[in-house]
Structures are given as C-alpha cells and as structure tokens.
Scaffold this motif. Structure first.
Motif, PDB file in Angstrom:
ATOM      1  N   PRO A  27      50.372  29.667  30.220  1.00 62.63           N
ATOM      2  CA  PRO A  27      50.001  29.544  31.685  1.00 62.63           C
ATOM      3  C   PRO A  27      48.883  28.308  31.692  1.00 62.63           C
ATOM      4  CG  PRO A  27      50.048  32.135  31.277  1.00 62.63           C
ATOM      5  CD  PRO A  27      50.243  31.060  29.900  1.00 62.63           C
ATOM      6  N   GLU A  28      47.873  28.170  30.813  1.00 67.98           N
ATOM      7  CA  GLU A  28      47.087  27.103  30.659  1.00 67.98           C
ATOM      8  C   GLU A  28      47.786  25.718  30.614  1.00 67.98           C
ATOM      9  OE1 GLU A  28      44.260  26.715  31.968  1.00 67.98           O
ATOM     10  OE2 GLU A  28      43.195  24.929  31.130  1.00 67.98           O
ATOM     11  N   GLU A  29      48.717  25.747  29.734  1.00 70.90           N
ATOM     12  CA  GLU A  29      49.210  24.376  29.312  1.00 70.90           C
ATOM     13  C   GLU A  29      50.213  24.126  30.473  1.00 70.90           C
ATOM     14  OE1 GLU A  29      51.527  24.324  25.462  1.00 70.90           O
ATOM     15  OE2 GLU A  29      49.585  24.659  24.466  1.00 70.90           O
ATOM     16  N   GLY A  30      50.627  24.922  31.234  1.00 70.28           N
ATOM     17  CA  GLY A  30      51.417  24.592  32.559  1.00 70.28           C
ATOM     18  C   GLY A  30      50.640  23.930  33.396  1.00 70.28           C
ATOM     19  N   ARG A  31      49.430  23.954  33.637  1.00 74.69           N
ATOM     20  CA  ARG A  31      48.613  23.467  34.502  1.00 74.69           C
ATOM     21  C   ARG A  31      48.534  21.987  34.227  1.00 74.69           C
ATOM     22  NH1 ARG A  31      45.284  28.575  33.721  1.00 74.69           N
ATOM     23  NH2 ARG A  31      45.944  30.002  35.129  1.00 74.69           N
ATOM     24  N   TYR A  32      48.763  21.536  33.219  1.00 74.12           N
ATOM     25  CA  TYR A  32      48.697  20.151  32.693  1.00 74.12           C
ATOM     26  C   TYR A  32      49.800  19.212  33.200  1.00 74.12           C
ATOM     27  CZ  TYR A  32      44.426  20.600  29.781  1.00 74.12           C
ATOM     28  OH  TYR A  32      43.051  21.059  29.401  1.00 74.12           O
ATOM     29  N   ARG A  33      50.527  20.009  34.298  1.00 69.33           N
ATOM     30  CA  ARG A  33      51.430  19.175  34.919  1.00 69.33           C
ATOM     31  C   ARG A  33      50.787  18.204  35.805  1.00 69.33           C
ATOM     32  NH1 ARG A  33      56.530  20.142  36.314  1.00 69.33           N
ATOM     33  NH2 ARG A  33      56.385  22.407  35.421  1.00 69.33           N
ATOM     34  N   ASP A  34      49.679  18.782  36.413  1.00 63.25           N
ATOM     35  CA  ASP A  34      48.799  18.104  37.339  1.00 63.25           C
ATOM     36  C   ASP A  34      47.970  17.023  36.489  1.00 63.25           C
ATOM     37  OD1 ASP A  34      46.639  17.120  39.051  1.00 63.25           O
ATOM     38  OD2 ASP A  34      46.262  19.304  39.735  1.00 63.25           O
ATOM     39  N   VAL A  35      48.256  15.727  36.721  1.00 61.33           N
ATOM     40  CA  VAL A  35      47.490  14.875  35.840  1.00 61.33           C
ATOM     41  C   VAL A  35      46.099  14.833  36.107  1.00 61.33           C
ATOM     42  CG1 VAL A  35      47.397  12.400  35.317  1.00 61.33           C
ATOM     43  CG2 VAL A  35      49.667  13.305  35.728  1.00 61.33           C
ATOM     44  N   GLY A  36      45.553  15.161  37.470  1.00 63.78           N
ATOM     45  CA  GLY A  36      44.288  15.191  37.461  1.00 63.78           C
ATOM     46  C   GLY A  36      43.520  16.441  36.806  1.00 63.78           C
ATOM     47  N   TYR A  37      44.076  17.437  36.676  1.00 63.46           N
ATOM     48  CA  TYR A  37      43.614  18.770  35.849  1.00 63.46           C
ATOM     49  C   TYR A  37      43.634  18.388  34.708  1.00 63.46           C
ATOM     50  CZ  TYR A  37      43.394  23.585  34.754  1.00 63.46           C
ATOM     51  OH  TYR A  37      43.015  24.783  34.015  1.00 63.46           O
ATOM     52  N   ALA A  38      44.852  17.797  33.950  1.00 62.42           N
ATOM     53  CA  ALA A  38      44.740  17.432  32.819  1.00 62.42           C
ATOM     54  C   ALA A  38      43.696  16.348  32.162  1.00 62.42           C
ATOM     55  CB  ALA A  38      46.098  16.648  32.364  1.00 62.42           C
ATOM     56  N   ARG A  39      43.348  15.417  33.110  1.00 65.09           N
ATOM     57  CA  ARG A  39      42.364  14.273  32.903  1.00 65.09           C
ATOM     58  C   ARG A  39      40.844  15.203  32.756  1.00 65.09           C
ATOM     59  NH1 ARG A  39      42.925  11.100  37.210  1.00 65.09           N
ATOM     60  NH2 ARG A  39      44.714   9.835  36.146  1.00 65.09           N
ATOM     61  N   GLN A  40      40.761  15.945  33.450  1.00 64.92           N
ATOM     62  CA  GLN A  40      39.382  16.754  33.345  1.00 64.92           C
ATOM     63  C   GLN A  40      39.404  17.353  32.133  1.00 64.92           C
ATOM     64  OE1 GLN A  40      39.364  19.907  36.547  1.00 64.92           O
ATOM     65  NE2 GLN A  40      37.198  19.434  36.768  1.00 64.92           N
TER      66      GLN A  40
END
Ligand code: GUN
Ligand code: FE
Length: 423
Positions: free
Chosen positions: A94-107
């Motif tokens: 679930p958490e790794e899946g959120r890294y699809r969003d590059v903005g989320y990943a950058r944070q």
C-alpha cells in the motif's frame, strides 16, 4: 598544487583484515577524491593543503548499506507485528503503491535522503518502487546530496495487488526507459541496478528479460534470497524445475558472475546455494535488525564472513527499524550470540571489529576500492563526536568505537564521500 587536495586529522580506525581493528593517530591526505597517504606527523609537503583538524576524534571509513528500501522509510519503526509475506501485503505494497504520484515520492524521498545524509552511510544499494519517474527522482536527490551507489526500479508482475503491479512487457519497456534515462551519468555517483523484488513477485518471463537487459547494458542486479521459510517453500512451488531458490535468478543470468550482484538475507541457504553464492562472487547483505523485526531468523553471518564469502551489512529499512549502521553492527553481534547459544556452537559470536569490517571494507567492495584508509581507496570518511559518551574511565579508541556502536544515534559530526565534504 592540487586544488581539491586536503588533509584530515584525527584518530583513524579501519579494518585491513577480518577481525583486525587498526588504529592510527595522525593525518590522511585526500587527492582527487582518493586516499593518498597517511602520516602521524604533518609532512612539510602537505603543509600547503587545507587542514580539517579533528584532533582527538574518531574517524572511520564511510559505511556501505548493501540493502534498504527507500519508500518504506515513511513507516520505519511501525508495522512490527507480522512476518514477511503478510507484512508485504498489509503494510509495504500500500505505501509503495503511493509512489506512483511523483509529488508524493519527492516528499518521501527528500526526507529519506536528508536522514541518510546525516547517517554514517556513504554507499548504498537501494530498492525504490516499480515507478520509473519516482525512481529517477530518488537518484537525483541522492546524487545531489553526495550519497553514492546503486538504486533499483523494482520489477513486479505477479502476486501483488492490482494497484501495485506491472504487466510484463510494459515493465520491461519501463526498465529500458529507466536504464536509458541514466545511461550517460545523468546522476553522478548513482547507478541503476536491476531489481526483481523477489521470485514470488517476478515471473520467469520478466526475469528472462531482465537478464537480457543486464547483459545488454552491463548492469548489476539485486534481490532477496532465502529470507523466510514460507517464502522458500513458495519459490519451490512457483519454480518446480529449480533445485534451490538461487536458481530462479541464476538461470537468467541474475546471480553474479558477469555482473555484480547483491542478495539480501541468505538465512536458510542449502549447501549448493552457498556454493553458487561463493562461485559467482555474490554479495550477501546481512540484515540482522530486519531479520529480528519480521521474525525471519538468524543468518549464519559469522560463518559467511570467516569462510571468505563477500558480505556486508544492510539496514533493510523498513523491515529494519533504523538507518543507523552502528545499531545494525551491534545487532549483528547480538543475534550472533543467540545463534551460538541456540543453534550453532561451531561459530563463536561476532565481534565489533568483525561487524565494522562488514559495514566498511566488506560491503564497500561492492563499489570498488571503498571501505579502508589505504592508498587508492575512495576517500569516504565519517568523523564521530562521542564527547557525551566519555567519562572518568580511560577508554581506548577500540572501546570508544564499541560504546559509539551501542550507545549513540550514529549521526557523525562530519562526513566525506569520494573526497567531497557532505557536511
Ligand atoms: N522480500 C521481498 N520484498 C521484501 C521487502 O520489502 N523487505 C524484506 N525484508 N523482504 C522482502
Ligand atoms: Fe529487503
């Protein structure tokens, strides 16, 4: 005069051989990012170079973290109640899946990079997620911070949720796009590494394609191996034509030999698997904190180390609860005592100098000449502030190191990687 040269002064500790702690007080010369000489007194020829004076401080080689998951850092220190296969489904995907969003990943990756920067680690072999653009963002952040090593875009096309899975062909195309995006040194110091998450999440077709890309691009590979008994049973069902887990990688050229390879855990390897690890020069990432937290078991790391396998330490965040490799060193010593007590009297417990060897020279070898204060080695160094740990006892440098490993937060006061002062 070489404009980038400088002299670092302090008490230098390193491990030129397994179990040997070398202690030298004096001056080290850095030239062109490389360790160029040591002298107890300052030679006249070095007097013109800037002096970074840390008299009385302990100075160690920068450490190599051979296995960690950057996108799991957000939940580090929680999710301690399940074993591996359930833990992955419940918390990790679930958490790794959120890294699809590059903005989320950058944070998430910015915070990860800052904390890693202020740790003892100078070299890494990191798992990102299956998202290409987020992985490139992580590589950019690490490169700018001066952390060096490998980052992997994951390959996962089975046994994971729909929101976090690739279709095989698309995954291979994305892997190629990612390799092309970092093929020309776009992220100085940071290189790509092919990363099938582990055999249960990567089909034979995907593995085969990754093996071909490894040869075409000359790229290293990393994965997990023999971490958990249910995992091992599952691999034998998924790959009935293999004799042991490692063959699910080696038959596609993803198990060392030609290219460097890192396998995390290696707790339950049968003899034939050990033999292939050794023959192919595969690096074992020993992850004792993770092995405790997800109740994986206790690796025979002392035997691997003393029998001459290539072995380093991994924080394995967030199975592991800390980026602090001093804490991982202490855990390596501690769990080796439990293994000695409960299962294997043939290997005496690990010592702190042996654990330091794994954290520095042992793991550093993955990155070339890294992890020692010797001529020709990359100038990776950390300066420790242990003033708060000193008292009326006359601690030797070896004892100060031991106390630092057990008692400190592992955040050095200064750090150098390949001769660049990171702070
Ligand atoms: N095996 C496959 N994925 C993982 C992971 O994210 N962490 C650990 N510890 N083992 C794994
Ligand atoms: Fe892992």
């Amino acid at each position: 005069m070489n404009p980038s040269a400088f002299v670092l002064k302090g008490i230098f500790l390193d491990t030129p051989a397994i179990g040997e702690l070398r202690c030298r007080e004096g001056h080290a010369l850095c030239e062109d990012g490389v360790f160029a000489g040591f002298s107890s007194e300052l030679p006249a020829a070095w007097a013109a170079f800037p002096l970074h004076d840390y008299t009385g401080r302990l100075i160690l080689p920068g450490m190599s973290d051979l296995h960690l998951h950057a996108p799991q850092y957000s939940y580090c220190g929680t999710a301690m109640d399940l074993q591996l296969l359930d833990w992955l489904q419940r918390y990790t995907y679930p958490e790794e899946g959120r890294y699809r969003d590059v903005g989320y990943a950058r944070q998430g990756y910015a915070r990860f990079t800052q904390d890693l920067l202020h740790s003892a680690t100078t070299r890494v072999s990191i798992f990102a997620t299956l998202h290409t653009d987020a992985t490139l963002e992580l590589m950019r952040l690490l490169s700018e911070a001066g952390i060096r090593g490998y980052v992997g875009k994951l390959a996962m096309d089975r046994n994971c949720p729909d929101f976090y899975r690739e279709e095989t062909g698309e995954g291979l195309r994305e892997t190629r796009r990612w390799l092309d995006a970092c093929a020309h040194g776009e992220y100085p110091g940071v290189m790509p590494i092919l990363t099938p998450r582990f055999t249960p999440s990567t089909t034979d077709a995907y593995m085969k394609g990754l093996g071909e890309l490894s040869r075409e691009y000359g790229v290293a590979a990393q994965s997990h191996l023999s971490e958990n008994l249910d995992e091992i049973r599952w691999v034998s069902e998924l790959c009935p034509d293999t004799r042991f887990y490692a063959e699910s990688y080696s038959r596609f050229g993803l198990f060392g030999g030609e290219q460097p390879c890192v396998m995390a855990h290696c707790i339950y390897c049968p003899e034939e698997e050990d033999a292939l690890i050794r023959k192919n020069g595969v690096f074992i990432a020993h992850c004792p904190t993770s092995n405790e937290n997800v109740i994986a078991g206790i690796s025979p790391a002392a035997r691997y180390l003393r029998e001459g396998y290539r072995i380093g330490l991994g924080s394995d965040v967030a199975g592991g609860h800390t980026l602090n490799l001093f804490a991982v060193m202490a855990a390596a010593v501690q769990v080796s005592k439990l293994r000695w007590l409960y299962t294997d009297k043939s290997q005496r417990p690990l010592t702190i100098p042996e654990a330091l060897y794994m954290a520095t020279a042992g793991g550093g070898a993955l990155f070339g000449k890294v992890g020692l204060f010797e001529a020709g080695y990359a100038f990776d160094a950390i300066v420790l502030d242990d003033q708060a740990l000193l008292n009326h006892l006359p601690f030797t440098p070896a004892e100060r190191l031991e106390r630092y490993a057990y008692l400190s937060d592992g955040r050095p006061m200064a750090k150098y990687a390949a001769g660049r002062k990171l702070f």
